[in-house]
Design a protein around this motif. Structure first.
Motif, PDB file in Angstrom:
ATOM      1  N   THR A 141       0.831  -1.206   0.000  1.00 45.96           N
ATOM      2  CA  THR A 141       0.000   0.000   0.000  1.00 45.96           C
ATOM      3  C   THR A 141       0.867   1.258   0.000  1.00 45.96           C
ATOM      4  O   THR A 141       0.384   2.342  -0.348  1.00 45.96           O
ATOM      5  N   MET A 142       2.148   1.124   0.386  1.00 43.16           N
ATOM      6  CA  MET A 142       3.058   2.266   0.360  1.00 43.16           C
ATOM      7  C   MET A 142       3.475   2.621  -1.070  1.00 43.16           C
ATOM      8  O   MET A 142       3.992   3.714  -1.316  1.00 43.16           O
ATOM      9  N   GLU A 451      -9.931   5.415   9.106  1.00 47.42           N
ATOM     10  CA  GLU A 451      -9.025   4.415   9.669  1.00 47.42           C
ATOM     11  C   GLU A 451      -8.413   3.629   8.508  1.00 47.42           C
ATOM     12  O   GLU A 451      -8.940   2.606   8.075  1.00 47.42           O
ATOM     13  N   TYR A 452      -7.288   4.152   8.018  1.00 49.33           N
ATOM     14  CA  TYR A 452      -6.638   3.587   6.830  1.00 49.33           C
ATOM     15  C   TYR A 452      -6.240   2.137   7.049  1.00 49.33           C
ATOM     16  O   TYR A 452      -6.458   1.277   6.188  1.00 49.33           O
ATOM     17  N   SER A 477     -10.142  -1.270   1.179  1.00 45.65           N
ATOM     18  CA  SER A 477     -10.640   0.074   0.890  1.00 45.65           C
ATOM     19  C   SER A 477      -9.660   1.134   1.393  1.00 45.65           C
ATOM     20  O   SER A 477      -9.466   2.174   0.770  1.00 45.65           O
ATOM     21  N   ALA A 478      -9.051   0.891   2.560  1.00 42.41           N
ATOM     22  CA  ALA A 478      -8.012   1.772   3.113  1.00 42.41           C
ATOM     23  C   ALA A 478      -8.392   3.245   2.977  1.00 42.41           C
ATOM     24  O   ALA A 478      -7.729   4.007   2.278  1.00 42.41           O
ATOM     25  N   LEU A 497      -7.006   2.621  -3.441  1.00 46.44           N
ATOM     26  CA  LEU A 497      -6.783   1.246  -3.900  1.00 46.44           C
ATOM     27  C   LEU A 497      -7.911   0.675  -4.738  1.00 46.44           C
ATOM     28  O   LEU A 497      -7.666  -0.072  -5.688  1.00 46.44           O
ATOM     29  N   THR A 498      -9.171   0.954  -4.390  1.00 46.89           N
ATOM     30  CA  THR A 498     -10.300   0.262  -5.011  1.00 46.89           C
ATOM     31  C   THR A 498     -10.893   0.980  -6.212  1.00 46.89           C
ATOM     32  O   THR A 498     -11.740   0.402  -6.905  1.00 46.89           O
ATOM     33  N   ASP A 499     -10.537   2.251  -6.458  1.00 50.00           N
ATOM     34  CA  ASP A 499     -11.187   3.094  -7.469  1.00 50.00           C
ATOM     35  C   ASP A 499     -12.656   3.318  -7.124  1.00 50.00           C
ATOM     36  O   ASP A 499     -13.486   3.557  -8.007  1.00 50.00           O
ATOM     37  N   GLN A 500     -12.990   3.260  -5.846  1.00 45.00           N
ATOM     38  CA  GLN A 500     -14.366   3.447  -5.399  1.00 45.00           C
ATOM     39  C   GLN A 500     -14.442   4.588  -4.385  1.00 45.00           C
ATOM     40  O   GLN A 500     -13.478   4.875  -3.674  1.00 45.00           O
TER      41      GLN A 500
END
Length: 553
Positions: A141-142, A451-452, A477-478, A497-500
């Motif tokens: 995720t970094m 809350e990532y 979702s992060a 991350l999700t494009d949502q």
């Protein structure tokens, strides 16, 4: 008699609603059916239309019958390029359509299966697909701050080369991209490694074993998130291309006149856009430290509606007059600055309370304050409790008394610094690594935060000293940032991350996810709730575009 009047009123309302629904369908500029030989009529396909020569793209989503419809109010007559998003599928047949003047155009779309999913996976889908536990994959995720995971997971590096890549990536500022890397200067924070030591060796070996560019990589199925359905299809999305193709719109906010402002994470500009036509003006932000990486992060309104910018490695904050666009820059005192000084946040929202604007030096997690009357900073130092415990903040929103909240992105706590006494209080969330990132204070003076690491949304009520949390149903979702509206009845967030983007009903816990038309690296979220329905604004941080999301229910 009164009962009869109420019944007649209800009947008229029903007929009016039906008429409006019928009228809305009749006023469509372009409609059609989306189908494939594998599924027949397809729900949840994003259909995008961009007029020839335009910088604005409009997207709708097919309903349960596979039908899409573009409102006439959003489409002029002309020639449009059509594109789709539906994981595993591509658009077969013509990619353009003519929209007639005064009439409804029709274009049925046929989709065909793609041979490979590799180019279509979101970052979250890559993480879902990779073998191993979430903890083993979490370091990835970094990577998404500068590029997609596709870039990483289709490379042909071996383990030794991946370790070299980790070190090289650690020497770039967060406002870098593959086409515009910005090296950090040597110093205490001159390297920002995602993993170090034994963890770096293990991570490198893991990546070498799963990267599809390596002939010896292990095989694993590529997993996808489901297409939108139900309420997630009831949305209208508008994308505005920015004139500078290298623009990185990090924070996007909307002023009281409806003008859209954005901070550029990689360049010395603040932009302002008229959403009526997409016209954009770049306002130059002076360079204070020429040798340092360029770009700004946090963008906030003060009580007068002026815009404030945290200038990152320029070690300064700036004020932009909303009407004249005049820029005032407030550099940190030279004696406070090292090569790694970094102003990531600025909090002018309630500066009218005491004449102070909060900011920070992220290098040492120090809180600074600018006195608006004198133009001078004071340094209250690190945020420590009376017992000596320090909280190291990323997000720093202020409450109605201009007290400063501290969101501990590196841990699992939130804190608050009293504006008068400077005393610090810390409250833990339910998870040690929930990683609170950014958030906002609502009308009731409650703090809402993302809350990532906990894949959730938190709310702190200062009246009870209690934290309430909601988990997001979509893995990875992060959430980066959240904003509450309707007195906290509804909360919005977005994902890198999700494009949502996600819409939470806090009473029921129900979450509606809206998929965006393309890869969209979302940071700040902003909701304009002045109209009947909320309108969400975000920046496509790697797509040089501003995105507007309008739910239809």
């Amino acid at each position: 008699m009164r009962g009869r009047q109420r019944w007649l009123g209800a009947a008229v309302a029903v007929l009016a609603a039906a008429s409006m629904s019928s009228g809305a369908h009749a006023q469509a500029a372009l409609t059609g059916l989306v189908s494939s030989s594998e599924e027949g009529a397809m729900e949840g396909v994003l259909v995008s239309a961009k007029k020839e020569g335009s910088t604005i793209t409009t997207t709708v989503v097919t309903d349960e019958r596979g039908r899409y419809s573009f409102p006439a109010a959003r489409m002029e007559a002309g020639k449009y390029t059509i594109s789709i998003r539906a994981i595993g599928y591509k658009l077969d047949g013509p990619k353009t359509v003519d929209v007639p003047a005064g009439n409804t155009g029709t274009a049925d779309l046929k989709l065909g299966k793609v041979k490979s999913l590799v180019s279509q996976l979101s970052n979250a889908e890559w993480l879902l697909s990779l073998p191993g536990a979430d903890k083993q994959k979490g370091f990835l995720t970094m990577c998404v701050g500068c590029h997609t995971l596709q870039r990483v997971l289709t490379s042909n590096h071996d383990a030794a080369e991946f370790q070299q890549v980790f070190l090289r990536m650690a020497r770039y500022s967060p406002g870098s991209t593959p086409t515009h890397p910005q090296p950090l200067l040597p110093g205490p924070r001159g390297e920002r490694p995602a993993v170090t030591g034994d963890a770096a060796k293990a991570a490198a070996e893991f990546l070498a074993s799963v990267s599809l560019g390596n002939s010896e990589a292990i095989e694993y199925p590529l997993k996808t998130l489901p297409r939108p359905k139900g309420r997630s299809t009831k949305v209208l999305i508008t994308e505005y291309d920015l004139p500078r193709k290298g623009a990185l719109p990090h924070d996007v906010i909307v002023d009281k006149d409806g003008q859209v402002w954005y901070s550029d994470f990689g360049a010395q500009f603040v932009g302002v856009m008229d959403p009526k036509n997409g016209t954009t003006k770049d306002i130059t932000i002076p360079v204070v430290r020429p040798e340092q990486p360029k770009g700004g992060l946090d963008l906030e309104f003060d009580p007068d509606g002026n815009i404030w910018l945290a200038m990152m490695y320029q070690a300064a904050i700036a004020k932009v007059d909303r009407k004249t666009h005049e820029v005032s820059v407030f550099p940190f005192p030279k004696e406070w600055i090292s090569t790694s000084a970094q102003a990531s946040m600025v909090s002018p929202t309630y500066s009218n309370v005491d004449g102070k604007v909060w900011t920070n030096n992220q290098e040492d997690h120090l809180n600074y304050r600018l006195d608006l009357a004198t133009g001078k900073f004071d340094n209250p130092g690190p945020a420590k409790t009376p017992a000596g415990k320090q909280i190291r903040a990323y997000g720093m929103p202020t409450d109605h008394q201009n007290n400063l909240y501290q969101l501990e992105f590196g841990g699992g706590s939130i804190g608050r610094r009293d504006a008068k006494t400077l005393e610090v209080t810390i409250w833990p969330t339910s998870g040690a690594l929930s990683r609170p990132r950014r958030g906002r204070v609502d009308e009731q003076n409650r703090l809402w935060f993302a809350e990532y690491g906990g894949n959730g949304i938190g709310m702190f009520d200062p009246q009870t000293d209690a934290i309430k949390e909601w988990r997001l149903p979509t893995p990875w979702s992060a959430p980066y940032d959240v904003v509450a509206i309707k007195n906290g009845a509804e909360v919005w967030t977005g994902s890198m991350l999700t494009d949502q983007v996600s819409r939470l009903d806090t009473a029921t816990g129900q979450v509606v996810d809206y998929l965006l038309p393309r890869t969209t690296n979302i940071r700040r979220v902003f909701v304009d709730s002045s109209a009947e329905r909320p309108i969400l604004w975000v920046g496509s941080n790697h797509g040089a575009a501003i995105v507007k999301v309008e739910p239809l229910d």
